[in-house]
Each structure stands twice: as C-alpha cells, then as structure tokens.
Write a protein that holds these residues in place. Structure first.
Motif, PDB file in Angstrom:
ATOM      1  N   MET A  90       0.855  -1.110  -0.117  1.00  0.00           N
ATOM      2  CA  MET A  90      -0.027   0.063  -0.022  1.00  0.00           C
ATOM      3  C   MET A  90       0.813   1.238   0.004  1.00  0.00           C
ATOM      4  SD  MET A  90      -3.175   1.211   0.004  1.00  0.00           S
ATOM      5  CE  MET A  90      -4.244  -0.099   0.797  1.00  0.00           C
ATOM      6  N   TYR A  91       1.860   1.228   0.879  1.00  0.00           N
ATOM      7  CA  TYR A  91       2.900   2.409   0.773  1.00  0.00           C
ATOM      8  C   TYR A  91       3.434   2.547  -0.540  1.00  0.00           C
ATOM      9  CZ  TYR A  91       3.212   3.988   5.528  1.00  0.00           C
ATOM     10  OH  TYR A  91       2.841   4.579   7.010  1.00  0.00           O
ATOM     11  N   SER A  92       3.725   1.518  -1.418  1.00  0.00           N
ATOM     12  CA  SER A  92       4.384   1.560  -2.566  1.00  0.00           C
ATOM     13  C   SER A  92       3.415   2.139  -3.359  1.00  0.00           C
ATOM     14  CB  SER A  92       4.793   0.320  -3.141  1.00  0.00           C
ATOM     15  OG  SER A  92       5.951  -0.188  -2.385  1.00  0.00           O
ATOM     16  N   ALA A  93       2.154   1.799  -3.659  1.00  0.00           N
ATOM     17  CA  ALA A  93       1.120   2.499  -4.296  1.00  0.00           C
ATOM     18  C   ALA A  93       0.749   3.920  -4.163  1.00  0.00           C
ATOM     19  CB  ALA A  93      -0.285   1.777  -4.248  1.00  0.00           C
ATOM     20  N   VAL A  94       0.748   4.241  -2.757  1.00  0.00           N
ATOM     21  CA  VAL A  94       0.770   5.895  -2.320  1.00  0.00           C
ATOM     22  C   VAL A  94       1.971   6.566  -2.843  1.00  0.00           C
ATOM     23  CG1 VAL A  94       0.749   7.220  -0.366  1.00  0.00           C
ATOM     24  CG2 VAL A  94      -0.676   5.194  -0.265  1.00  0.00           C
ATOM     25  N   GLU A  95       3.233   6.091  -2.933  1.00  0.00           N
ATOM     26  CA  GLU A  95       4.229   6.675  -3.240  1.00  0.00           C
ATOM     27  C   GLU A  95       4.065   7.001  -4.731  1.00  0.00           C
ATOM     28  OE1 GLU A  95       7.385   4.046  -2.004  1.00  0.00           O
ATOM     29  OE2 GLU A  95       7.373   4.703   0.298  1.00  0.00           O
ATOM     30  N   LYS A  96       3.612   6.120  -5.551  1.00  0.00           N
ATOM     31  CA  LYS A  96       3.532   5.945  -6.980  1.00  0.00           C
ATOM     32  C   LYS A  96       2.470   7.018  -7.290  1.00  0.00           C
ATOM     33  CE  LYS A  96       5.385   1.544  -8.234  1.00  0.00           C
ATOM     34  NZ  LYS A  96       5.667   0.610  -6.815  1.00  0.00           N
ATOM     35  N   ALA A  97       1.352   7.075  -6.487  1.00  0.00           N
ATOM     36  CA  ALA A  97       0.571   8.254  -6.650  1.00  0.00           C
ATOM     37  C   ALA A  97       0.774   9.606  -6.246  1.00  0.00           C
ATOM     38  CB  ALA A  97      -0.824   7.745  -5.977  1.00  0.00           C
ATOM     39  N   GLY A  98       2.106   9.865  -5.818  1.00  0.00           N
ATOM     40  CA  GLY A  98       2.705  11.202  -5.329  1.00  0.00           C
ATOM     41  C   GLY A  98       2.507  11.313  -3.895  1.00  0.00           C
ATOM     42  N   GLY A  99       2.189  10.365  -3.061  1.00  0.00           N
ATOM     43  CA  GLY A  99       2.312  10.538  -1.573  1.00  0.00           C
ATOM     44  C   GLY A  99       3.739   9.910  -1.016  1.00  0.00           C
ATOM     45  N   ASN A 100       4.773  10.426  -1.297  1.00  0.00           N
ATOM     46  CA  ASN A 100       5.946  10.016  -0.952  1.00  0.00           C
ATOM     47  C   ASN A 100       6.477  10.005   0.727  1.00  0.00           C
ATOM     48  OD1 ASN A 100       6.863   9.086  -3.467  1.00  0.00           O
ATOM     49  ND2 ASN A 100       7.674  11.238  -3.888  1.00  0.00           N
ATOM     50  N   ALA A 101       5.774  11.138   1.290  1.00  0.00           N
ATOM     51  CA  ALA A 101       5.960  11.297   2.764  1.00  0.00           C
ATOM     52  C   ALA A 101       4.625  10.933   3.435  1.00  0.00           C
ATOM     53  CB  ALA A 101       6.408  12.523   2.928  1.00  0.00           C
ATOM     54  N   MET A 102       3.597  10.588   2.643  1.00  0.00           N
ATOM     55  CA  MET A 102       2.285  10.136   3.360  1.00  0.00           C
ATOM     56  C   MET A 102       2.584   9.051   4.337  1.00  0.00           C
ATOM     57  SD  MET A 102      -1.411   9.559   1.850  1.00  0.00           S
ATOM     58  CE  MET A 102      -1.153  11.290   0.851  1.00  0.00           C
ATOM     59  N   GLU A 103       1.836   9.286   5.490  1.00  0.00           N
ATOM     60  CA  GLU A 103       1.397   8.139   6.574  1.00  0.00           C
ATOM     61  C   GLU A 103       0.166   7.338   6.171  1.00  0.00           C
ATOM     62  OE1 GLU A 103       3.506   7.076   9.076  1.00  0.00           O
ATOM     63  OE2 GLU A 103       5.225   8.820   8.515  1.00  0.00           O
ATOM     64  N   ILE A 104       0.324   6.258   6.695  1.00  0.00           N
ATOM     65  CA  ILE A 104      -0.862   5.180   6.473  1.00  0.00           C
ATOM     66  C   ILE A 104      -1.100   4.775   7.863  1.00  0.00           C
ATOM     67  CG2 ILE A 104      -1.986   3.060   5.629  1.00  0.00           C
ATOM     68  CD1 ILE A 104      -0.019   3.213   3.044  1.00  0.00           C
ATOM     69  N   VAL A 105      -2.583   5.078   8.204  1.00  0.00           N
ATOM     70  CA  VAL A 105      -3.092   4.391   9.412  1.00  0.00           C
ATOM     71  C   VAL A 105      -3.666   3.253   9.188  1.00  0.00           C
ATOM     72  CG1 VAL A 105      -4.864   5.019  11.175  1.00  0.00           C
ATOM     73  CG2 VAL A 105      -3.168   6.563  10.372  1.00  0.00           C
ATOM     74  N   VAL A 106      -3.624   1.959   9.776  1.00  0.00           N
ATOM     75  CA  VAL A 106      -4.127   0.954   9.497  1.00  0.00           C
ATOM     76  C   VAL A 106      -5.712   0.998  10.342  1.00  0.00           C
ATOM     77  CG1 VAL A 106      -4.160  -1.534  10.077  1.00  0.00           C
ATOM     78  CG2 VAL A 106      -2.101  -0.537   9.473  1.00  0.00           C
ATOM     79  N   SER A 107      -6.609   1.355   9.442  1.00  0.00           N
ATOM     80  CA  SER A 107      -7.853   1.567  10.292  1.00  0.00           C
ATOM     81  C   SER A 107      -8.857   0.342  10.466  1.00  0.00           C
ATOM     82  CB  SER A 107      -8.595   2.450   9.201  1.00  0.00           C
ATOM     83  OG  SER A 107      -8.576   2.098   7.915  1.00  0.00           O
ATOM     84  N   GLU A 108      -8.306  -0.711  10.003  1.00  0.00           N
ATOM     85  CA  GLU A 108      -8.848  -2.089  10.566  1.00  0.00           C
ATOM     86  C   GLU A 108      -7.995  -3.322  10.497  1.00  0.00           C
ATOM     87  OE1 GLU A 108     -12.518  -3.276   8.467  1.00  0.00           O
ATOM     88  OE2 GLU A 108     -13.388  -1.507   8.672  1.00  0.00           O
TER      89      GLU A 108
END
Length: 346
Positions: A251-269
């Motif tokens: 999921m982090y790799s997908a986010v980075e490819k979409a432009g969210g290089n520094a974005m955090e991911i919260v595991v919501s479930e």
C-alpha cells in the motif's frame, strides 16, 4: 485477493530504532479498536466506553454517527475516528451546506469534549464493485473536500484530519511489495494528492486473514500470523517475515507512486475471526491479535522505527452483520463484555 510474498529486516539498526521509539514523543497513543454496532445484544454505549477505559484502549473507530455513543465519549480521553457512511456521500459531495451541517451535528456539537482524530469520508469504496460501492466512486473526493472545508471553517483542520478508508482490493501488482500500485489511478491519485495538500494520512484496512485464506497455495499460516521464524519474501533490501508488513508496504508503494512519498498510512482495520470460516479459530485469532499488538510498535521494513497507528477489528461479535458467517465473529469481546483473548492493549 492479491498475492503477497516478502522480506528480511535490518537487525543492525533495530536497537537504535527501538530506543528512538521509546524516547521521542509520538502521536499514536496505543492500539485503537473499531466499535461496530451491528448487533441486537450489545452493551449500552456508556458500558462500551467504560470497557475501553478499563482495558486501556485509547482509540475508537465508529462507522456512523450515533448521538448516544458520542455523548458517552464526552470526557473519556479516547481518540475517535468517525466515518461518513457511504450512503451519505452523494449529499455531502453535492452540497457544501450539507457537509457543514453534518460536521455541525456530529463533530462541532461534541468537540472538544470528544477527542476527534479523523473523519473517514467513506469506507472501502471500490470502482470495481459494480452494483455495490462503485456507485459512490464519483462522490468520495468531492465529499472529502466539502467535509474538509467545513472542518477548516471551524478552525479545526490541524486537529481533525479528513481522509477515507481504502483496502487492498485497490492495490494491484502487489507482489513483491515494491510493485504495489493502485489499479484505478483515476480514482485514487486525486485522493492521494488531496491528502498530501491537507497533510492527512490515508486510512487502510489491512487483513492478512483474507489474503491467506484466498491464496493458501502461496501463503503459509505462520506468515499470516506473525509467527514465521525466518524471512519468507525478499524484496530488494527488505525482508518480510509476515503478511501484514507485506500488505502495508505494498500500500505504501502504491501511495508513493500516486505522489504521496511522505504520507503516513493509518491501519484503520485489521483482525482475524474466531469462528465461521476457514482458519477462523479462537487460537488463530488470539495469536493474530497478540502478535499484531506487539508488532505495530516498530514499523514495517519500508517505514521502520515508527509505531503503526492501528485499529483492531472489532470490539464485539456482531450478530446482525451481513456477509459470511465469519464476519460476525471478529470481536475481541463477547457481547456480555467477556474478553475472548486476554489481550494487553498497552
């Protein structure tokens, strides 16, 4: 369901990273638990909040506004994630005044007595789910914008972050994790750009249980339960001993490819059922929850050294939940408030 296989980690820095986690202040205040309410035998909202506090559970996610539950949360110091239900998205997307009223009714009327942390605008909306959640795809981002603007109008944009909850079905090419990419960029990339602009994390529902049972020919039980004694998947410099890290880093790799290089991911479930399905046993569920609680303190191979903000699913078994039988057996507690697994949330 995507297939995941993954890596080893850098023991060289482990001691230093753990020391950093212990010494530096952090936003994450322990494990949260999702409070699903699809049952006819559940405790009162006041009893639920008391049970959270008695067990040291510092975060709660709830899937729709409930005035009784919000009143019970007043003064509890429990950090709260509130969902905008999918069926509310069209109205909030089409009319900024509807979003402002939603925020007034369900947030501002309770703030600051209730410690709102995130507003999740929609849950698991999937462009490929024809006849299901695909009908809401066009409304997610406009609703997020309108809800954010309503939060900002109240001066709360730095205290309450607006996001949406996605899941692994939207990630394609997820093996190895570095190949992770969103399969529908037209849907997800603008959402990631919005979250970057507003400095908000992406919420993601991560379930090794489903990844495992739908691909048992390639995924072992130990890998899914955090009990593998060795690296199972090597992905460049990263070694993966468990499916949770593999899915989250995909999921982090997908986010980075979409432009969210520094974005955090919260595991919501995340969770494991104790009954009603393949590998759904009390022993497996207890192993998963205990290991997940311990594991998320230290990050993933791609994002090491920082605790993963995580919400376990769910507080109670829900006897009115639809879908497969296993969906009704994810509770950490029975409806009579008895712990199924004797977990330590701290």
């Amino acid at each position: 369901m995507a297939v995941f296989h993954f890596t080893t980690q850098k023991p060289l820095l482990l001691a230093a990273l753990l020391l950093i986690v212990l010494l530096l202040p952090t936003d994450v205040q322990g494990i949260g638990v999702c409070n699903g309410q699809l049952g006819n035998d559940l405790p009162s909202d006041a009893e639920v909040v008391a049970l959270y506090k008695a067990n040291g559970i510092r975060g709660m996610r709830m899937y729709a506004p409930n005035p009784s539950a919000l009143d019970a949360l007043r003064g509890s110091d429990i950090e709260f994630v509130l969902d905008v239900p999918n069926q509310d998205l069209p109205a909030l997307a089409s009319n900024p005044n509807e979003a402002a009223q939603w925020i007034q009714n369900n947030v501002r009327n309770y703030f600051p007595d209730v410690k709102f942390r995130y507003i999740s605008v929609g849950n698991e909306v999937n462009p490929n789910d024809e006849g299901g959640t695909a009908q809401y795809v066009q409304f997610v981002l406009p609703a997020m914008r309108n809800v954010y603007n309503a939060i900002a109008a109240a001066g709360l944009q730095d205290q309450i972050k607006v996001s949406t909850a996605t899941f692994m079905a939207l990630v394609s090419n997820s093996f190895p994790p570095s190949n992770g990419v969103f399969g529908n960029a037209a849907f997800m990339n603008p959402i990631i750009n919005f979250l970057v602009t507003t400095n908000a994390p992406l919420l993601a529902n991560i379930y090794p249980y489903f990844g495992y049972i739908y691909d048992k020919s390639n995924i072992g039980r130990e890998y899914a339960l955090f009990t593998s004694p060795e690296v199972v998947v090597q992905d460049g410099e990263f070694g993966y001993r468990n499916l949770f890290d593999a899915m989250l880093d995909a999921m982090y790799s997908a986010v980075e490819k979409a432009g969210g290089n520094a974005m955090e991911i919260v595991v919501s479930e995340t969770g494991w059922p104790s009954d009603g399905g393949d590998e759904a046993t009390t022993d497996n569920a207890a192993t998963y929850y205990r290991n997940a609680i311990n594991h998320v303190k230290g990050g993933t191979p791609k994002r090491p050294g920082k605790a993963i903000e995580t919400y376990l699913f769910a507080m109670f078994d829900e006897n009115e939940k639809g879908g497969k039988q296993s969906e009704r057996h994810f509770g950490l507690f029975t409806p009579n408030q008895q712990s199924k697994y004797q977990l330590s949330f701290n």
